[in-house]
Design a protein around this motif. Structure first.
Motif, PDB file in Angstrom:
ATOM      1  N   GLU A  45     -16.515   1.309 -13.005  1.00 37.02           N
ATOM      2  CA  GLU A  45     -17.720   1.221 -12.204  1.00 37.02           C
ATOM      3  C   GLU A  45     -17.330   1.127 -10.720  1.00 37.02           C
ATOM      4  N   ALA A  46     -18.278   1.442  -9.872  1.00 37.57           N
ATOM      5  CA  ALA A  46     -17.993   1.502  -8.439  1.00 37.57           C
ATOM      6  C   ALA A  46     -17.503   0.168  -7.907  1.00 37.57           C
ATOM      7  N   ARG A  47     -18.141  -0.944  -8.364  1.00 33.89           N
ATOM      8  CA  ARG A  47     -17.744  -2.246  -7.857  1.00 33.89           C
ATOM      9  C   ARG A  47     -16.314  -2.593  -8.272  1.00 33.89           C
ATOM     10  N   ALA A  48     -16.007  -2.328  -9.539  1.00 36.62           N
ATOM     11  CA  ALA A  48     -14.655  -2.616 -10.029  1.00 36.62           C
ATOM     12  C   ALA A  48     -13.633  -1.714  -9.359  1.00 36.62           C
ATOM     13  N   ALA A  49     -14.010  -0.458  -9.132  1.00 33.89           N
ATOM     14  CA  ALA A  49     -13.091   0.466  -8.473  1.00 33.89           C
ATOM     15  C   ALA A  49     -12.796   0.021  -7.046  1.00 33.89           C
ATOM     16  N   LEU A  50     -13.855  -0.475  -6.355  1.00 33.33           N
ATOM     17  CA  LEU A  50     -13.641  -0.962  -4.997  1.00 33.33           C
ATOM     18  C   LEU A  50     -12.721  -2.169  -4.974  1.00 33.33           C
ATOM     19  N   LEU A  51     -12.841  -3.065  -5.948  1.00 31.34           N
ATOM     20  CA  LEU A  51     -11.959  -4.222  -6.030  1.00 31.34           C
ATOM     21  C   LEU A  51     -10.506  -3.792  -6.231  1.00 31.34           C
ATOM     22  N   VAL A  52     -10.315  -2.732  -7.003  1.00 35.15           N
ATOM     23  CA  VAL A  52      -8.962  -2.222  -7.220  1.00 35.15           C
ATOM     24  C   VAL A  52      -8.390  -1.624  -5.939  1.00 35.15           C
ATOM     25  N   MET A  53      -9.276  -0.994  -5.142  1.00 35.72           N
ATOM     26  CA  MET A  53      -8.803  -0.286  -3.964  1.00 35.72           C
ATOM     27  C   MET A  53      -8.457  -1.213  -2.798  1.00 35.72           C
ATOM     28  N   VAL A  54      -8.950  -2.468  -2.842  1.00 40.64           N
ATOM     29  CA  VAL A  54      -8.677  -3.382  -1.726  1.00 40.64           C
ATOM     30  C   VAL A  54      -7.178  -3.645  -1.568  1.00 40.64           C
ATOM     31  N   PRO A  55      -6.471  -4.122  -2.606  1.00 40.65           N
ATOM     32  CA  PRO A  55      -5.021  -4.329  -2.420  1.00 40.65           C
ATOM     33  C   PRO A  55      -4.267  -3.027  -2.172  1.00 40.65           C
ATOM     34  N   VAL A  56      -4.781  -1.933  -2.753  1.00 38.16           N
ATOM     35  CA  VAL A  56      -4.130  -0.641  -2.512  1.00 38.16           C
ATOM     36  C   VAL A  56      -4.233  -0.252  -1.037  1.00 38.16           C
ATOM     37  N   ALA A  57      -5.435  -0.453  -0.452  1.00 33.90           N
ATOM     38  CA  ALA A  57      -5.628  -0.129   0.963  1.00 33.90           C
ATOM     39  C   ALA A  57      -4.734  -0.990   1.847  1.00 33.90           C
ATOM     40  N   ALA A  58      -4.597  -2.273   1.496  1.00 37.09           N
ATOM     41  CA  ALA A  58      -3.719  -3.155   2.270  1.00 37.09           C
ATOM     42  C   ALA A  58      -2.272  -2.692   2.174  1.00 37.09           C
ATOM     43  N   HIS A  59      -1.878  -2.282   0.974  1.00 33.91           N
ATOM     44  CA  HIS A  59      -0.512  -1.782   0.791  1.00 33.91           C
ATOM     45  C   HIS A  59      -0.277  -0.513   1.603  1.00 33.91           C
ATOM     46  N   VAL A  60      -1.262   0.378   1.629  1.00 34.23           N
ATOM     47  CA  VAL A  60      -1.133   1.625   2.380  1.00 34.23           C
ATOM     48  C   VAL A  60      -1.051   1.351   3.885  1.00 34.23           C
ATOM     49  N   ALA A  61      -1.874   0.448   4.386  1.00 32.95           N
ATOM     50  CA  ALA A  61      -1.849   0.115   5.810  1.00 32.95           C
ATOM     51  C   ALA A  61      -0.479  -0.439   6.205  1.00 32.95           C
ATOM     52  N   LEU A  62       0.066  -1.331   5.383  1.00 36.61           N
ATOM     53  CA  LEU A  62       1.387  -1.885   5.663  1.00 36.61           C
ATOM     54  C   LEU A  62       2.455  -0.798   5.612  1.00 36.61           C
ATOM     55  N   ALA A  63       2.323   0.135   4.648  1.00 39.49           N
ATOM     56  CA  ALA A  63       3.298   1.225   4.529  1.00 39.49           C
ATOM     57  C   ALA A  63       3.258   2.146   5.748  1.00 39.49           C
ATOM     58  N   MET A  64       2.075   2.431   6.280  1.00 35.70           N
ATOM     59  CA  MET A  64       1.964   3.313   7.443  1.00 35.70           C
ATOM     60  C   MET A  64       2.567   2.662   8.682  1.00 35.70           C
ATOM     61  N   VAL A  65       2.305   1.366   8.873  1.00 31.73           N
ATOM     62  CA  VAL A  65       2.886   0.670  10.020  1.00 31.73           C
ATOM     63  C   VAL A  65       4.405   0.631   9.902  1.00 31.73           C
ATOM     64  N   THR A  66       4.894   0.355   8.684  1.00 28.10           N
ATOM     65  CA  THR A  66       6.345   0.303   8.474  1.00 28.10           C
ATOM     66  C   THR A  66       6.984   1.661   8.718  1.00 28.10           C
TER      67      THR A  66
END
Length: 412
Positions: A45-66
């Motif tokens: 569901e959209a809500r559950a998918a968004l919850l999954v994407m939160v840590p993924v987005a944080a990981h991606v942001a850290l990877a881009m800065v690194t």
């Protein structure tokens, strides 16, 4: 300047390659949430998918800065981002481990859809995280340890979470292979970027060397132009002084000749500066004979110069000029002979004088003037041999093939 592509056109080639490499890794990092997001929104569901994407987005942001900081370190703009590398490695391990644990023991249980989504989080996070972390490592052994360590850790975590041994082994092999591919891509991109910068530095060095070589050529040309003329001016001035002391009218003629030579030197220097100067063999032979005879040295010139190529005449003309200068400056010659022979397919110029001391200690290789002559002759495929020939005689032999094309246009 104001065009949409002006900022790109103003960049140097290495800067363009760096910009391309930087944004390539940014887009690679952004492909991680794309892969996971397609799976998440397709199975949850959209809500559950968004919850999954939160840590993924944080990981991606850290990877881009690194990745950005690692590229800056690679090109020497900042120190190695060790803290960011450790943070990215820890975040990658944390997100991947959480995905496995939640997939096996989460609130919803090991459902098929949840397991698929979290499995994609597990695999993508590890592969992208390890690959982008490798940007900050130059030692290949450390990159190999990074890849194998995360691969082995993925298998151990999967096994500890209850995955069958064979499946855990397959997971370890997959993570090792995929993350190794991304790490190899990162290493190759960094190598390519560094190579472009090295080649650009080499190009700049070559340009600086060309400028230095041109300055040396200019200095050599001035030496060739002024050497003989100054020697003649000094000789005739000394003669004029002696004649003037004896109240001889010939002193005026000698000073007039000094004035003429000085004016000729000015003209030749201007031609050197303008780059239009080319020595003429016939003119140099006549000039050498006149100058040497004026200095009290018997000079004989023989041989034909008609029909010689212009570059050959120019090269041999400088030989005659330098040889004449050396006869005037060095030794105590009484006689000098200049011979031009034309055996089949080549021309040989020989200058002999009976001076007891050869130029620069009779060295066959030493001396700025002789070195300059060798460079001029090599440009038209010729050779120069200079040294004592016995009985106090110094001999200089220049040989140039008539059929060889010049390998390099000598400034004239």
């Amino acid at each position: 300047m104001g065009g949409p592509g002006g900022w790109w056109r103003r960049k140097s080639t290495p800067a363009k390659v760096e910009t391309y490499t930087r944004w390539s890794f940014h887009f690679i990092a952004l492909s991680e949430p794309t892969v996971i997001g397609v799976t998440a929104f397709g199975h949850l569901e959209a809500r559950a998918a968004l919850l999954v994407m939160v840590p993924v987005a944080a990981h991606v942001a850290l990877a881009m800065v690194t990745a950005s900081r690692a590229l800056d370190w690679t090109v020497g703009r900042r120190a190695q981002p060790l803290r960011l590398l450790w943070a990215l490695g820890a975040a990658t391990a944390l997100v991947a481990t959480a995905a496995v644990v939640l997939g096996r023991h989460g609130p919803g249980g090991p459902g098929e859809d949840t397991g698929t989504v979290l499995g994609s989080v597990f695999g993508a996070t590890l592969c992208y995280g390890v690959g982008l972390t490798a940007l900050g490592l130059k030692d290949r052994r450390r990159v190999v340890l990074l890849v194998t360590g995360f691969g082995a850790g993925a298998g151990l975590v999967a096994r500890a979470a209850g995955m069958p041994a064979l499946a855990a082994l397959g997971t370890s092999a997959f993570v090792t292979a995929a993350s190794g591919f991304f790490a190899a891509t990162s290493a190759f991109s960094i190598w390519l970027l560094n190579t472009v910068y090295v080649l650009d530095e080499a190009r700049e060095t070559r340009a600086r060397l060309a400028v230095a070589e041109e300055r040396l050529r200019f200095g050599r040309d001035l030496h060739d132009v002024m050497g003989r003329n100054l020697a003649v001016i000094a000789l005739k001035s000394e003669l004029a002084v002696q004649l003037a002391r004896r109240e001889r009218p010939e002193a005026v003629e000698q000073m007039i000749e000094v004035q003429r030579i000085a004016q000729e030197s000015q003209r030749e220097v201007r031609e050197v500066v303008r780059g239009y100067r080319r020595a003429d063999l016939e003119a140099e032979l006549h000039g050498a004979r006149g100058v040497l005879r004026a200095a009290g040295i018997d000079c004989e010139v023989s041989g034909e110069t008609d029909g010689l190529p212009a570059e050959v005449q120019s090269a041999l003309g400088w030989v005659v000029r330098e040889a004449t200068t050396n006869v005037l400056r060095h030794g105590d010659a009484k006689k000098c002979t200049v011979t031009v022979l034309r055996p089949e397919g080549r021309v040989v110029l020989t200058v002999r004088n009976d001076g007891a001391t050869a130029p620069h200690g009779s060295s066959r290789t030493g001396g700025t003037g002789l070195a300059g002559l060798r460079e001029r002759l090599s440009a038209v495929g010729g050779t120069l041999d200079a040294g004592e020939a016995g009985d106090g005689e110094f001999r200089l032999v220049a040989e140039v093939p008539l059929t060889a094309r010049p390998a390099l246009e000598v400034a004239s």
